[in-house]
Design a protein around this motif. Structure first.
Motif, PDB file in Angstrom:
ATOM      1  N   LEU A 294       0.823  -1.204   0.000  1.00 37.80           N
ATOM      2  CA  LEU A 294       0.000   0.000   0.000  1.00 37.80           C
ATOM      3  C   LEU A 294       0.859   1.258   0.000  1.00 37.80           C
ATOM      4  CD1 LEU A 294      -2.858   1.283   0.271  1.00 37.80           C
ATOM      5  CD2 LEU A 294      -2.564   1.134   2.756  1.00 37.80           C
ATOM      6  N   SER A 295       1.979   1.221   0.705  1.00 45.84           N
ATOM      7  CA  SER A 295       2.824   2.417   0.804  1.00 45.84           C
ATOM      8  C   SER A 295       3.859   2.516  -0.310  1.00 45.84           C
ATOM      9  CB  SER A 295       3.550   2.416   2.152  1.00 45.84           C
ATOM     10  OG  SER A 295       4.559   1.412   2.173  1.00 45.84           O
ATOM     11  N   ASN A 296       3.839   1.534  -1.252  1.00 45.79           N
ATOM     12  CA  ASN A 296       4.842   1.520  -2.338  1.00 45.79           C
ATOM     13  C   ASN A 296       6.257   1.521  -1.760  1.00 45.79           C
ATOM     14  OD1 ASN A 296       2.974   1.529  -4.496  1.00 45.79           O
ATOM     15  ND2 ASN A 296       2.697   3.748  -4.249  1.00 45.79           N
ATOM     16  N   GLN A 297       6.427   0.741  -0.692  1.00 48.08           N
ATOM     17  CA  GLN A 297       7.737   0.571  -0.046  1.00 48.08           C
ATOM     18  C   GLN A 297       8.285   1.885   0.521  1.00 48.08           C
ATOM     19  OE1 GLN A 297       8.831  -2.614   0.116  1.00 48.08           O
ATOM     20  NE2 GLN A 297       7.070  -3.275  -1.111  1.00 48.08           N
ATOM     21  N   GLN A 298       7.408   2.855   0.789  1.00 55.52           N
ATOM     22  CA  GLN A 298       7.860   4.145   1.301  1.00 55.52           C
ATOM     23  C   GLN A 298       7.870   4.215   2.814  1.00 55.52           C
ATOM     24  OE1 GLN A 298       9.014   6.572  -0.817  1.00 55.52           O
ATOM     25  NE2 GLN A 298       8.734   4.946  -2.338  1.00 55.52           N
ATOM     26  N   HIS A 299       7.433   3.147   3.493  1.00 59.18           N
ATOM     27  CA  HIS A 299       7.443   3.099   4.948  1.00 59.18           C
ATOM     28  C   HIS A 299       8.305   1.934   5.422  1.00 59.18           C
ATOM     29  CE1 HIS A 299       3.931   5.665   4.338  1.00 59.18           C
ATOM     30  NE2 HIS A 299       3.942   5.960   5.642  1.00 59.18           N
ATOM     31  N   ASN A 300       8.800   2.052   6.611  1.00 61.04           N
ATOM     32  CA  ASN A 300       9.558   0.972   7.236  1.00 61.04           C
ATOM     33  C   ASN A 300       8.613   0.204   8.161  1.00 61.04           C
ATOM     34  OD1 ASN A 300      11.349  -0.719   8.449  1.00 61.04           O
ATOM     35  ND2 ASN A 300      12.639   0.868   9.354  1.00 61.04           N
ATOM     36  N   VAL A 301       8.154  -0.967   7.726  1.00 60.09           N
ATOM     37  CA  VAL A 301       7.191  -1.769   8.484  1.00 60.09           C
ATOM     38  C   VAL A 301       7.890  -3.030   8.964  1.00 60.09           C
ATOM     39  CG1 VAL A 301       4.927  -2.859   8.480  1.00 60.09           C
ATOM     40  CG2 VAL A 301       5.351  -0.888   7.004  1.00 60.09           C
ATOM     41  N   GLN A 302       7.817  -3.295  10.261  1.00 58.94           N
ATOM     42  CA  GLN A 302       8.468  -4.479  10.817  1.00 58.94           C
ATOM     43  C   GLN A 302       7.538  -5.200  11.776  1.00 58.94           C
ATOM     44  OE1 GLN A 302      11.802  -3.611  13.356  1.00 58.94           O
ATOM     45  NE2 GLN A 302      10.861  -1.764  14.213  1.00 58.94           N
ATOM     46  N   VAL A 303       7.818  -6.487  11.968  1.00 55.34           N
ATOM     47  CA  VAL A 303       7.061  -7.337  12.879  1.00 55.34           C
ATOM     48  C   VAL A 303       7.966  -7.724  14.035  1.00 55.34           C
ATOM     49  CG1 VAL A 303       5.876  -9.544  13.167  1.00 55.34           C
ATOM     50  CG2 VAL A 303       5.537  -8.210  11.076  1.00 55.34           C
ATOM     51  N   VAL A 304       7.473  -7.561  15.264  1.00 53.42           N
ATOM     52  CA  VAL A 304       8.221  -7.932  16.464  1.00 53.42           C
ATOM     53  C   VAL A 304       7.383  -8.940  17.245  1.00 53.42           C
ATOM     54  CG1 VAL A 304       9.240  -7.135  18.626  1.00 53.42           C
ATOM     55  CG2 VAL A 304       9.383  -5.704  16.575  1.00 53.42           C
ATOM     56  N   LEU A 305       7.924 -10.158  17.425  1.00 54.71           N
ATOM     57  CA  LEU A 305       7.243 -11.203  18.185  1.00 54.71           C
ATOM     58  C   LEU A 305       7.944 -11.357  19.525  1.00 54.71           C
ATOM     59  CD1 LEU A 305       6.712 -13.873  15.363  1.00 54.71           C
ATOM     60  CD2 LEU A 305       5.085 -12.167  16.185  1.00 54.71           C
ATOM     61  N   GLN A 335       5.933   9.638   4.522  1.00 53.17           N
ATOM     62  CA  GLN A 335       6.859   8.657   3.975  1.00 53.17           C
ATOM     63  C   GLN A 335       8.112   8.564   4.843  1.00 53.17           C
ATOM     64  OE1 GLN A 335       7.703   9.601  -0.093  1.00 53.17           O
ATOM     65  NE2 GLN A 335       5.596   9.331  -0.791  1.00 53.17           N
ATOM     66  N   GLY A 336       8.631   7.355   4.963  1.00 52.54           N
ATOM     67  CA  GLY A 336       9.807   7.126   5.786  1.00 52.54           C
ATOM     68  C   GLY A 336       9.495   6.841   7.238  1.00 52.54           C
ATOM     69  N   SER A 337       8.237   6.881   7.622  1.00 58.04           N
ATOM     70  CA  SER A 337       7.865   6.605   9.021  1.00 58.04           C
ATOM     71  C   SER A 337       8.072   5.129   9.346  1.00 58.04           C
ATOM     72  CB  SER A 337       6.412   6.988   9.280  1.00 58.04           C
ATOM     73  OG  SER A 337       6.209   8.364   9.076  1.00 58.04           O
ATOM     74  N   HIS A 338       8.281   4.843  10.625  1.00 64.73           N
ATOM     75  CA  HIS A 338       8.463   3.477  11.101  1.00 64.73           C
ATOM     76  C   HIS A 338       7.147   2.973  11.700  1.00 64.73           C
ATOM     77  CE1 HIS A 338      12.599   4.883  10.823  1.00 64.73           C
ATOM     78  NE2 HIS A 338      12.985   3.616  10.834  1.00 64.73           N
ATOM     79  N   ILE A 339       6.746   1.792  11.283  1.00 67.23           N
ATOM     80  CA  ILE A 339       5.512   1.161  11.776  1.00 67.23           C
ATOM     81  C   ILE A 339       5.891  -0.217  12.300  1.00 67.23           C
ATOM     82  CG2 ILE A 339       3.213   0.327  11.184  1.00 67.23           C
ATOM     83  CD1 ILE A 339       3.218   2.397   8.897  1.00 67.23           C
ATOM     84  N   THR A 340       5.463  -0.509  13.538  1.00 65.09           N
ATOM     85  CA  THR A 340       5.808  -1.779  14.175  1.00 65.09           C
ATOM     86  C   THR A 340       4.533  -2.551  14.504  1.00 65.09           C
ATOM     87  OG1 THR A 340       7.801  -0.812  15.147  1.00 65.09           O
ATOM     88  CG2 THR A 340       7.014  -2.881  16.088  1.00 65.09           C
ATOM     89  N   LEU A 341       4.513  -3.810  14.070  1.00 63.38           N
ATOM     90  CA  LEU A 341       3.433  -4.735  14.436  1.00 63.38           C
ATOM     91  C   LEU A 341       4.004  -5.669  15.495  1.00 63.38           C
ATOM     92  CD1 LEU A 341       2.189  -5.659  10.836  1.00 63.38           C
ATOM     93  CD2 LEU A 341       1.528  -3.705  12.241  1.00 63.38           C
ATOM     94  N   ARG A 342       3.444  -5.610  16.712  1.00 63.20           N
ATOM     95  CA  ARG A 342       4.046  -6.326  17.847  1.00 63.20           C
ATOM     96  C   ARG A 342       3.031  -7.256  18.502  1.00 63.20           C
ATOM     97  NH1 ARG A 342       5.276  -2.214  20.204  1.00 63.20           N
ATOM     98  NH2 ARG A 342       7.464  -1.976  19.542  1.00 63.20           N
ATOM     99  N   TRP A 343       3.474  -8.472  18.825  1.00 60.46           N
ATOM    100  CA  TRP A 343       2.662  -9.443  19.559  1.00 60.46           C
ATOM    101  C   TRP A 343       3.393  -9.789  20.854  1.00 60.46           C
ATOM    102  CZ3 TRP A 343      -1.507 -11.790  20.978  1.00 60.46           C
ATOM    103  CH2 TRP A 343      -1.487 -13.063  21.525  1.00 60.46           C
ATOM    104  N   ASP A 356       2.192   0.286  16.189  1.00 58.51           N
ATOM    105  CA  ASP A 356       2.863   1.479  16.710  1.00 58.51           C
ATOM    106  C   ASP A 356       3.519   2.229  15.557  1.00 58.51           C
ATOM    107  OD1 ASP A 356       3.961   3.345  18.337  1.00 58.51           O
ATOM    108  OD2 ASP A 356       5.400   2.008  19.300  1.00 58.51           O
ATOM    109  N   ASP A 357       3.335   3.549  15.515  1.00 56.80           N
ATOM    110  CA  ASP A 357       3.999   4.342  14.482  1.00 56.80           C
ATOM    111  C   ASP A 357       4.595   5.597  15.110  1.00 56.80           C
ATOM    112  OD1 ASP A 357       2.236   6.829  14.095  1.00 56.80           O
ATOM    113  OD2 ASP A 357       0.738   5.248  13.825  1.00 56.80           O
TER     114      ASP A 357
END
Length: 435
Positions: A294-305, A335-343, A356-357
């Motif tokens: 969706l962001s055309n690779q313009q965001h830094n999205v990561q998953v933290v388990l 653009q360039g923002s960091h987004i974290t998906l955490r469990w 979290d962003d």
């Protein structure tokens, strides 16, 4: 103290007088005893008068007496009079409360500390079927036997009301609210919300039916617009721009209709049939890939388990909810923002999924209304990003179907944290892999 001293002097004077008279007869001891006996007889007579007054004629004027006994009678009389005034005032207040409760359309039931019925108004008789003749003193759960009410009553968590059908008329929908007061006593109130329930059902049916009927014409429009879009090089530039805008708006309408249909299904369908232990890693990674696309690779999205525990949930519904949170983070951060998906699991045994962003954040004044349908913090920016305004409403309903809730923490310039908190009953430890 003055009256007490005077009474002591009176006893001493009578005893001395008796001793003197006895001394004239050569029996001073007998005279002294006779003086004390006269004092005792007087005291006993006054005590007998006090007893008869309090037991036989408490509302009459007090007996006539002097000295300390007269003062005692007067003080008791004034005390009794003030107590009668206070009791009459309390009776009048209680009568007004009962009259006002009788005038209420809502049921009012008073319970003692054990949960036994003490008093209720006539509306409770009509809605709940309580009978004065033989129900007084019964425990409330002996009369309202629905397992959901019993669980609600015993849980002692009355922040949210409970909606059930009437125990004597299944066509009536009642909303129960319990309040603690006094010495662990409880007040049960029940409102008839049948009309509101029917209106809500009509609204749901209307939205579902209209959304379903809109799908066909939107599909036809989309098909023709795609055809014209393939031929846009052969069309005048002005007409080509119009077709491109029509395609964009038609896509927005399709997204809106799809979200409305999903919301209607979540509201109507009880769900739970497809709930099973779910490993969060693969699902969050799938959401991460969709967010990056969706962001055309313009965001830094990561998953933290932070935990390998599994969650008992519907994978489809949970994927939809977390995707909405992640897509919002993409749409409303630069653009360039960091987004974290955490469990992760929490100390009390529950667990949560966090999105979290570090974007612009949200003013706390908007947070209580974010899950309302079509509520937008910035209408202009939300329209430009293509959102439907239903994403957080979908998240809320999905979480409710999983016994969970949404927490939002944000301040302007400090990013935003959306936390989906699940109870410990839905968290299971993953089975170890055999070598």
């Amino acid at each position: 103290m003055r009256l007490w001293s005077r009474e002591l002097w009176r006893i001493a004077w009578l005893a001395a007088l008796g001793a003197c008279l006895g001394g004239l007869l050569g029996l001073p001891g007998l005279g002294f005893a006779a003086g004390l006996a006269i004092c005792l007889v007087y005291q006993l007579r006054q005590l007998r008068a006090l007893f008869k007054w309090l037991t036989l004629h408490p509302h009459d004027e007090p007996p006539a007496a002097s000295g300390m006994w007269g003062e005692l009678f007067d003080r008791l009389y004034r005390y009794q009079k003030s107590q009668r005034i206070t009791q009459n005032r309390l009776r009048a207040t209680l009568a007004r409360i009962q009259e006002s409760s009788e005038a209420m359309r809502d049921s009012v039931v008073m319970l003692d500390r054990h949960g036994d019925l003490e008093w209720w108004n006539s509306a409770a008789t009509e809605m709940l079927g309580l009978q004065t003749a033989h129900d007084r003193g019964q425990h409330i759960t002996n009369l309202l036997r629905d397992p959901r009410f019993i669980s609600y009553f015993n849980a002692r968590k009355y922040g949210e009301p409970l909606t059930l059908t009437s125990p004597i008329d299944e066509r009536r929908i009642l909303q129960y609210q319990i309040t603690l007061y006094g010495d662990d006593e409880r007040l049960v109130m029940a409102r008839d919300i049948t009309r509101l329930h029917r209106l809500e059902q009509m609204r749901r049916d209307f939205v579902a039916n209209v959304s379903h009927e809109l799908r066909t014409p939107l599909t036809v429009l989309t098909g023709y617009l795609e055809t014209y879009g393939d031929l846009k090089e052969q069309l005048p530039p002005r007409l080509g721009r119009g077709i491109a805008q029509m395609e964009e708006q038609t896509k927005r309408m399709q997204n809106l209709v799809n979200d409305l249909l999903l919301l209607s299904r979540l509201e109507i369908d009880q769900g739970g049939g497809d709930h099973h232990p779910l490993a969060l890693g693969p699902m969050l990674d799938s959401v991460r890939r969709d967010a990056l696309a969706l962001s055309n690779q313009q965001h830094n999205v990561q998953v933290v388990l932070e935990s390998d525990a599994q969650l008992i949930a519907s994978e489809q519904e949970l994927h939809s909810a977390i995707s909405n949170l992640a897509f919002n983070a993409v749409r409303y951060t630069p653009q360039g923002s960091h987004i974290t998906l955490r469990w992760k699991t929490l100390p009390n045994g529950s667990a949560c999924i966090e999105v979290d962003d570090d974007g612009e954040g949200i003013d706390p004044v908007h947070i209580p209304r974010l899950t309302e349908r079509f509520y937008r913090v910035d209408k202009g920016r939300s329209t430009a990003t293509g959102g439907t305004g239903l994403g957080l409403a979908i998240v809320k309903h999905v979480l409710l179907r999983h016994d969970a809730f949404l927490q939002i923490e944000s301040h302007p310039g400090e990013g935003a944290l959306f936390r989906c908190v699940f109870p410990s009953s839905r968290v299971v430890e993953s089975e170890p892999h055999l070598a």
